[in-house]
Every structure is written in structure tokens, then in C-alpha cells.
Design a protein around this motif. Structure first.
Motif, PDB file in Angstrom:
ATOM      1  N   LEU A  91       0.825  -1.204   0.000  1.00 34.47           N
ATOM      2  CA  LEU A  91       0.000   0.000   0.000  1.00 34.47           C
ATOM      3  C   LEU A  91       0.862   1.258   0.000  1.00 34.47           C
ATOM      4  O   LEU A  91       0.626   2.193  -0.775  1.00 34.47           O
ATOM      5  N   VAL A  92       1.873   1.296   0.860  1.00 34.88           N
ATOM      6  CA  VAL A  92       2.748   2.473   0.925  1.00 34.88           C
ATOM      7  C   VAL A  92       3.501   2.650  -0.394  1.00 34.88           C
ATOM      8  O   VAL A  92       3.645   3.765  -0.907  1.00 34.88           O
ATOM      9  N   HIS A  93       3.957   1.548  -0.984  1.00 30.25           N
ATOM     10  CA  HIS A  93       4.670   1.615  -2.263  1.00 30.25           C
ATOM     11  C   HIS A  93       3.761   2.200  -3.353  1.00 30.25           C
ATOM     12  O   HIS A  93       4.161   3.093  -4.102  1.00 30.25           O
ATOM     13  N   ARG A 118      10.421   3.698   4.004  1.00 34.51           N
ATOM     14  CA  ARG A 118      10.750   3.414   5.402  1.00 34.51           C
ATOM     15  C   ARG A 118      10.187   4.503   6.316  1.00 34.51           C
ATOM     16  O   ARG A 118       9.655   4.216   7.394  1.00 34.51           O
ATOM     17  N   GLN A 119      10.301   5.784   5.881  1.00 33.49           N
ATOM     18  CA  GLN A 119       9.810   6.895   6.699  1.00 33.49           C
ATOM     19  C   GLN A 119       8.294   6.831   6.880  1.00 33.49           C
ATOM     20  O   GLN A 119       7.774   7.042   7.973  1.00 33.49           O
ATOM     21  N   VAL A 120       7.574   6.566   5.779  1.00 35.07           N
ATOM     22  CA  VAL A 120       6.108   6.526   5.853  1.00 35.07           C
ATOM     23  C   VAL A 120       5.655   5.361   6.729  1.00 35.07           C
ATOM     24  O   VAL A 120       4.761   5.506   7.572  1.00 35.07           O
ATOM     25  N   LEU A 121       6.275   4.198   6.554  1.00 33.41           N
ATOM     26  CA  LEU A 121       5.923   3.051   7.388  1.00 33.41           C
ATOM     27  C   LEU A 121       6.159   3.358   8.864  1.00 33.41           C
ATOM     28  O   LEU A 121       5.321   3.045   9.712  1.00 33.41           O
ATOM     29  N   ALA A 122       7.299   3.979   9.162  1.00 34.28           N
ATOM     30  CA  ALA A 122       7.606   4.312  10.559  1.00 34.28           C
ATOM     31  C   ALA A 122       6.613   5.326  11.107  1.00 34.28           C
ATOM     32  O   ALA A 122       6.177   5.233  12.260  1.00 34.28           O
ATOM     33  N   ALA A 123       6.243   6.326  10.290  1.00 34.23           N
ATOM     34  CA  ALA A 123       5.297   7.357  10.735  1.00 34.23           C
ATOM     35  C   ALA A 123       3.935   6.752  11.060  1.00 34.23           C
ATOM     36  O   ALA A 123       3.213   7.247  11.929  1.00 34.23           O
ATOM     37  N   LEU A 124       3.595   5.664  10.363  1.00 38.68           N
ATOM     38  CA  LEU A 124       2.319   4.985  10.607  1.00 38.68           C
ATOM     39  C   LEU A 124       2.419   3.935  11.711  1.00 38.68           C
ATOM     40  O   LEU A 124       1.443   3.260  12.025  1.00 38.68           O
TER      41      LEU A 124
END
Length: 415
Positions: A91-93, A118-124
């Protein structure tokens, strides 16, 4: 950074979960590839005659994301994580593609998009690398490789997908691991505190390929030397080798040069000894390559006989100030605040002129968590604590089941 969404207000996208048959036909129609893939993104174009009312302008429609549940399930099993985690990654990709990022445009864009994933996954609050990082870890060494047709399926266009420019997962190049950091207890050392021959063989193979292999351990260096003495890889703990000891409080670089060190405030050491005396607990203080105690106990004797630590001298220490960490359930360690294996690895990376993306860190305990999160490829042993298993990019078999050899083969791109 994310490409800006120029229209203020609500952002909307369509997410459709399909099987391999459906995504194969969509892939064939829009990309000319008669095979399924894991995720496709369709940007919403600005068509003539579209609604330009104030209400419509408040909603930014990004486009459509199509994910194959069949492919996602296979990839989740291969990567040894949950289907839910694989779907989050996809989904993030797909979302980043809708925002204008495209790893197929070249290595610079691919690296930037991998960092954003990596940043978006971590933020979520979702741990681990993104799809590009996972795909790199999956790839064997030796360059580009086309997707295997045997893993693919066939299908039909989803009614919601009317946009013309789909993007799909590419095949990034192999992960460039140049430094491998190995924890010892529970990782390199098996349940009997010995090194498996498979681990020693894999380490020698990595060294022969020019990959740096270092110890990142809570042990004192003499304990590491004792543990490796009869293994054929004793040079990893020699005085001339780079390495990280005492939970990162001693960092040695090339040629065994001391890069950084830290010590507890004397007030904390004093308080720890006073607490130990008052409550009858076992306490051992490490001072460089030596360790000291006021009273030998069975627990401290086990440190020496099982974990190879030097036998403590009978002495008293004063001290103060830091935080605790725990590598074993029955052992609490007090260290200067902010010092851990990951903080020390950054000194070593700088000394070797390497970036964190070149680092593979392998561990099992809570004291390994920071370095596994920070490394380009964080690897958890199968016997790792839950927090480490969740944070890792890759999970390998346990320390009694050749897990280190599995991890090093993955770093070298070998089956």
C-alpha cells in the motif's frame, strides 16, 4: 520528501484487492507484461471537462491502487512475515507512486523512494523496510533479474481503473552489504555458548568476498576471545580487529584503534554497589577488558564458566549515572545513557566510510533492537524476543539451527 498535493482539503484514493488472474490481465493491458505483479498504481489524470466546482476542488483524487492478494501471500511467506505486513508495504509503495515517485527512473530515485517508504511506514507505526528494501534483500547477487514466470497468474480490468499510467514493482539491484555486525550470545553462539561450524564457514566466505564482519556484543573483549578461541575465526576478537564490546561502550575501528568509549558516572556505580550489598544481589562492574566485584557469587561464576567472561577481581568501585538494558531475562545491565550497539556502529561505519544501508546487523535480544532498526538490513534470529522479531527486515532460523549462516548467505546473495 513527498511530492506536494497542491489542492487543499481531503485526499482520496481507491484501493482494490484482487487475485493473480485479475492483476495479470491489467498488467498485460496497460504495461504489456503478460504476468501478474504484486501492486499496480494508476495516477488520476486531469481530464478535460472534469468537475471544477468548489466542492470537487476540496477533494484531491490521487488515483487507484491494485494489489494481488495471491502474490502478496506468497511474498509474505517467502519473507517470513505476516500477510498484513506485506499488504502495508504494498500500500505504501503504491501510494508513493501516486504521489509521483518512480524507482524505475534510476538508482537515485530508487534510493530516495526506498527511504520514503521506510519513513512513511515508521510514521504509521509499521516497522521494517519498504517494498524496495525487501525486494533488494530477496535478490541474488549478480545484477538484474527478470521476474520468474512460474510464480505468475491471469485476469480482467477492475471497473474503477480507467487511468492510463500504471506503475508496478520493479526489480531493484542486489543489496550492497559491506559490513556485517553479529551479536554473540543467542546469535553467533548457540545454546551451549559455542560457534556452529556453519557459522564459521559463512563468516570466512564473507571475509573472502571483502565484506567486513565484526562482533557487536555485550561481552568484554577477553570473553569474546575465549569464546572464539577454537573456532577458526578468532581474528574477529583480536586486539587488531574492529569490533563493539560491552554493549557498545568500547568501539574499535580498523587496526584495533579505539574510536569511542563511555563510562558510568561514579555516583551510579556507587549506588549500584550499595543496592547490591543491601539486597544480596550479584553485581559485576566492567572496566575495559577487566571486571570487578565485591563478592563472588554463583551467578558471577556462571558468567565466567558459561559466558566466558573473565573471573572478577575482588574489589570495590564507586560510580554514577545511566540507563538499564537487558540481554538476558535474569540479567540487568547498567550503561551510560544513549550508548548502545547502534550508537557505536555509527562510529564504526564512519571509520570504514560506509553508510547504514551497507550494514547488516544480526541479533536476538532487547540490547540488539536499536542496531536492527538502524541497519540497512536488520536480521532477527528465530529465537529473538518479540520486539526484535517485529522490528527486523528478515527473520532467520534460531542460533541452534544455523541462523547466522542463513543470514550471511542472504547478505551475500546466495541461496
Amino acid at each position: 520528501m513527498l511530492h506536494p498535493i497542491r489542492t487543499p482539503g481531503t485526499v482520496e484514493l481507491s484501493l482494490t484487492l484482487v487475485d493473480d488472474e485479475v492483476i495479470r490481465e491489467v498488467n498485460a493491458e496497460f504495461r504489456g507484461v503478460d504476468a501478474p505483479t504484486d501492486v499496480l498504481s494508476f495516477e488520476m489524470g486531469s481530464d478535460e471537462g472534469e468537475d471544477d466546482s468548489p466542492k470537487a476542488r476540496r477533494v484531491q483524487v490521487l488515483g487507484d491502487i491494485l494489489i494481488s492478494l495471491d502474490t502478496a501471500a506468497r511474498q509474505a511467506e517467502e519473507r517470513r512475515h505476516a500477510l498484513e505486513q506485506e499488504l502495508r508495504v504494498l500500500l505504501v509503495h503504491g501510494l508513493l507512486h501516486l504521489l509521483g515517485h518512480d524507482h524505475e527512473e534510476g538508482p537515485v530515485e530508487a534510493a530516495a523512494m526506498a527511504d520514503l517508504e521506510r519513513q512513511v511506514l515508521a510514521a504509521l507505526g509499521w516497522r521494517g523496510p519498504g517494498l524496495i528494501g525487501l525486494a533488494e534483500a530477496d535478490r541474488p547477487a549478480g545484477g538484474a533479474q527478470e521476474p520468474s514466470p512460474g510464480a505468475l497468474g491471469a485476469g480482467r480490468l477492475s471497473p474503477s481503473l480507467a487511468a492510463p499510467s500504471p506503475r508496478a514493482t520493479a526489480t531493484p539491484g542486489p543489496r550492497d552489504i559491506r559490513l556485517i555486525a553479529l551479536d554473540m550470545d543467542g546469535t553467533l553462539l548457540d545454546g551451549t555458548s559455542s560457534v556452529l561450524s556453519s557459522s564459521a564457514d559463512a563468516i570466512r566466505a564473507a571475509l573472502a568476498r571483502g565484506v567486513h564482519v565484526v562482533l557487536a556484543t555485550g561481552k568484554a573483549r577477553p570473553a569474546a576471545q575465549a569464546a572464539l578461541r577454537a573456532t577458526g575465526i578468532a581474528e574477529l576478537a583480536s586486539a587488531a580487529a574492529p569490533g563493539i564490546f560491552l554493549q557498545g561502550l568500547l568501539v574499535y575501528g580498523q587496526g584495533g584503534l579505539l574510536l569511542a568509549s563511555a563510562a558510568l558516572d561514579p555516583a551510579v556505580v556507587q549506588a549500584a554497589f550499595e543496592y547490591s550489598d543491601a539486597h544480596g544481589g550479584s553485581l559485576c562492574a566492567f572496566l575495559g577488558d577487566e571486571c570487578l566485584t565485591t563478592r563472588l557469587t554463583p551467578e558471577l561464576m556462571e558468567l565466567h564458566t558459561r559466558y566466558h567472561e573473565p573471573l572478577p577481581f575482588l574489589a570495590a568501585l564507586a560510580g554514577t549515572g545511566a540507563e538499564t538494558m537487558q540481554a538476558l531475562p535474569n540479567m540487568l545491565e547498567i550503561v551510560p545513557r544513549g550508548w548502545n550497539k547502534w550508537a557505536s556502529l555509527q562510529h564504526l561505519l564512519a571509520d570504514l566510510k560506509l553508510d547504514a544501508r551497507h550494514l547488516m546487523a544480526v541479533g536476538d535480544g532487547g540490547n540488539d533492537l536499536a542496531m536492527i532498526r538502524g541497519a540497512g538490513l536488520g536480521v532477527a534470529m528465530g529465537n529473538a524476543v518479540p520486539e526484535v522479531l517485529q522490528a527486523a527486515d528478515l527473520v532467520v532460523p534460531g542460533h541452534d539451527d544455523h541462523g547466522v549462516a542463513h543470514a550471511i548467505r542472504a547478505a551475500l546473495g546466495e541461496p
